[in-house]
Design a protein around this motif. Structure first.
Motif, PDB file in Angstrom:
ATOM      1  N   GLU A 219       1.099  12.374  -6.974  1.00 25.29           N
ATOM      2  CA  GLU A 219      -0.139  13.146  -6.878  1.00 25.29           C
ATOM      3  C   GLU A 219      -1.002  12.616  -5.737  1.00 25.29           C
ATOM      4  O   GLU A 219      -1.257  11.427  -5.636  1.00 25.29           O
ATOM      5  CB  GLU A 219      -0.915  13.061  -8.191  1.00 25.29           C
ATOM      6  N   GLY A 220      -1.442  13.511  -4.855  1.00 24.74           N
ATOM      7  CA  GLY A 220      -2.328  13.128  -3.760  1.00 24.74           C
ATOM      8  C   GLY A 220      -1.644  12.477  -2.571  1.00 24.74           C
ATOM      9  O   GLY A 220      -2.320  12.067  -1.637  1.00 24.74           O
ATOM     10  N   MET A 221      -0.323  12.381  -2.568  1.00 26.89           N
ATOM     11  CA  MET A 221       0.378  11.688  -1.479  1.00 26.89           C
ATOM     12  C   MET A 221       0.726  12.636  -0.329  1.00 26.89           C
ATOM     13  O   MET A 221       1.168  13.743  -0.549  1.00 26.89           O
ATOM     14  CB  MET A 221       1.674  11.052  -1.989  1.00 26.89           C
ATOM     15  N   VAL A 222       0.510  12.146   0.894  1.00 27.75           N
ATOM     16  CA  VAL A 222       1.005  12.784   2.106  1.00 27.75           C
ATOM     17  C   VAL A 222       1.651  11.680   2.934  1.00 27.75           C
ATOM     18  O   VAL A 222       1.377  10.501   2.725  1.00 27.75           O
ATOM     19  CB  VAL A 222      -0.116  13.476   2.923  1.00 27.75           C
TER      20      VAL A 222
ATOM     21  N   LEU B 227     -11.782  15.019  -4.587  1.00 32.13           N
ATOM     22  CA  LEU B 227     -10.609  15.807  -4.941  1.00 32.13           C
ATOM     23  C   LEU B 227      -9.382  14.945  -5.236  1.00 32.13           C
ATOM     24  O   LEU B 227      -8.688  15.166  -6.225  1.00 32.13           O
ATOM     25  CB  LEU B 227     -10.291  16.820  -3.833  1.00 32.13           C
ATOM     26  N   PHE B 228      -9.100  13.951  -4.385  1.00 37.88           N
ATOM     27  CA  PHE B 228      -7.875  13.162  -4.513  1.00 37.88           C
ATOM     28  C   PHE B 228      -8.096  11.677  -4.772  1.00 37.88           C
ATOM     29  O   PHE B 228      -7.132  10.942  -4.966  1.00 37.88           O
ATOM     30  CB  PHE B 228      -7.021  13.298  -3.237  1.00 37.88           C
ATOM     31  N   GLY B 229      -9.344  11.201  -4.699  1.00 38.92           N
ATOM     32  CA  GLY B 229      -9.592   9.773  -4.871  1.00 38.92           C
ATOM     33  C   GLY B 229      -9.266   8.953  -3.639  1.00 38.92           C
ATOM     34  O   GLY B 229      -9.108   7.738  -3.713  1.00 38.92           O
ATOM     35  N   TRP B 230      -9.157   9.591  -2.468  1.00 42.23           N
ATOM     36  CA  TRP B 230      -8.861   8.865  -1.237  1.00 42.23           C
ATOM     37  C   TRP B 230     -10.035   7.983  -0.842  1.00 42.23           C
ATOM     38  O   TRP B 230     -11.190   8.290  -1.131  1.00 42.23           O
ATOM     39  CB  TRP B 230      -8.562   9.823  -0.097  1.00 42.23           C
ATOM     40  N   GLN B 231      -9.737   6.896  -0.152  1.00 44.00           N
ATOM     41  CA  GLN B 231     -10.740   6.000   0.380  1.00 44.00           C
ATOM     42  C   GLN B 231     -10.712   6.091   1.900  1.00 44.00           C
ATOM     43  O   GLN B 231      -9.731   6.544   2.477  1.00 44.00           O
ATOM     44  CB  GLN B 231     -10.474   4.546  -0.046  1.00 44.00           C
TER      45      GLN B 231
ATOM     46  N   LEU C 162      -7.019   6.322   3.294  1.00 38.81           N
ATOM     47  CA  LEU C 162      -6.196   5.491   2.425  1.00 38.81           C
ATOM     48  C   LEU C 162      -5.991   6.156   1.069  1.00 38.81           C
ATOM     49  O   LEU C 162      -6.933   6.698   0.493  1.00 38.81           O
ATOM     50  CB  LEU C 162      -6.868   4.135   2.193  1.00 38.81           C
ATOM     51  N   ASN C 163      -4.764   6.117   0.587  1.00 34.32           N
ATOM     52  CA  ASN C 163      -4.447   6.576  -0.765  1.00 34.32           C
ATOM     53  C   ASN C 163      -3.835   5.399  -1.505  1.00 34.32           C
ATOM     54  O   ASN C 163      -2.773   4.912  -1.106  1.00 34.32           O
ATOM     55  CB  ASN C 163      -3.485   7.756  -0.744  1.00 34.32           C
ATOM     56  N   ARG C 164      -4.536   4.926  -2.537  1.00 37.42           N
ATOM     57  CA  ARG C 164      -4.094   3.747  -3.293  1.00 37.42           C
ATOM     58  C   ARG C 164      -3.810   2.565  -2.383  1.00 37.42           C
ATOM     59  O   ARG C 164      -2.836   1.854  -2.546  1.00 37.42           O
ATOM     60  CB  ARG C 164      -2.886   4.081  -4.146  1.00 37.42           C
ATOM     61  N   GLY C 165      -4.671   2.393  -1.366  1.00 41.69           N
ATOM     62  CA  GLY C 165      -4.566   1.259  -0.458  1.00 41.69           C
ATOM     63  C   GLY C 165      -3.600   1.447   0.694  1.00 41.69           C
ATOM     64  O   GLY C 165      -3.521   0.604   1.580  1.00 41.69           O
TER      65      GLY C 165
ATOM     66  N   MET D 159       0.790  -2.986   8.579  1.00 46.84           N
ATOM     67  CA  MET D 159      -0.595  -2.876   8.937  1.00 46.84           C
ATOM     68  C   MET D 159      -1.451  -3.241   7.739  1.00 46.84           C
ATOM     69  O   MET D 159      -1.257  -2.757   6.643  1.00 46.84           O
ATOM     70  CB  MET D 159      -0.909  -1.451   9.391  1.00 46.84           C
ATOM     71  N   THR D 160      -2.421  -4.087   7.916  1.00 47.28           N
ATOM     72  CA  THR D 160      -3.332  -4.486   6.861  1.00 47.28           C
ATOM     73  C   THR D 160      -4.518  -3.543   6.851  1.00 47.28           C
ATOM     74  O   THR D 160      -5.053  -3.193   7.887  1.00 47.28           O
ATOM     75  CB  THR D 160      -3.825  -5.927   7.103  1.00 47.28           C
ATOM     76  N   THR D 161      -4.933  -3.128   5.668  1.00 44.38           N
ATOM     77  CA  THR D 161      -6.076  -2.242   5.555  1.00 44.38           C
ATOM     78  C   THR D 161      -7.254  -2.989   4.960  1.00 44.38           C
ATOM     79  O   THR D 161      -7.089  -3.934   4.193  1.00 44.38           O
ATOM     80  CB  THR D 161      -5.748  -1.029   4.666  1.00 44.38           C
ATOM     81  N   ALA D 162      -8.455  -2.569   5.314  1.00 40.72           N
ATOM     82  CA  ALA D 162      -9.670  -3.189   4.805  1.00 40.72           C
ATOM     83  C   ALA D 162     -10.084  -2.515   3.508  1.00 40.72           C
ATOM     84  O   ALA D 162      -9.529  -1.516   3.095  1.00 40.72           O
ATOM     85  CB  ALA D 162     -10.778  -3.053   5.852  1.00 40.72           C
TER      86      ALA D 162
END
Length: 137
Positions: free
Chosen positions: A21-24, A44-48, A60-63, A1-4
């Protein structure tokens, strides 16, 4: 899956020192206030967040897509499902989360050896968990 590209700026958010860190794995979070929830998790986690439609955001976490956040203003049940997010420093993550408006729902609890978790309520009332492999308590 491609993310924007990300829709929420992560400037000033905590960067993960640990590769986990921050992964689910994946989660589906229903919340009454997607704006507040996105701001909280970004800090808190830097999620996008990528808007799929006006009610749904890819998380998104690190894309990498790790879940979806859905606006659920007229729900009859408690907010969302519980997810556990890996953190290297459980006390430090609890301190950051509460400073950002979270409330501790379950105090840190040792599971086995050095593994531990704690449950929190984010500023929208949604319960989520923190998990560590490095419990020192």
């Amino acid at each position: 899956m491609t993310t924007a590209h990300e829709d929420h700026d992560t400037t000033g958010s905590a960067q993960a020192a640990d590769s986990d860190e921050g992964m689910v794995v994946f989660w589906h979070l229903r919340t009454p206030d997607t704006d507040a929830a996105r701001a909280f998790y970004c800090e808190l986690f830097g999620w996008q967040f990528h808007e799929i439609n006006h009610l749904t955001f890819a998380v998104l976490n690190r894309g990498r897509m790790i879940g979806c956040m859905v606006a659920d203003k007229d729900r009859s049940e408690a907010p969302g499902s519980v997810l556990y997010v890996q953190v290297a420093d459980l006390p430090g993550a609890l301190k950051r989360a509460t400073a950002l408006g979270a409330a501790v729902a379950t105090e840190p609890m040792n599971v086995q050896g050095t593994q531990a978790f704690a449950d929190l309520r984010d500023p929208t009332g949604t319960v989520f968990g923190l998990w560590t492999e490095n419990w020192q308590g």
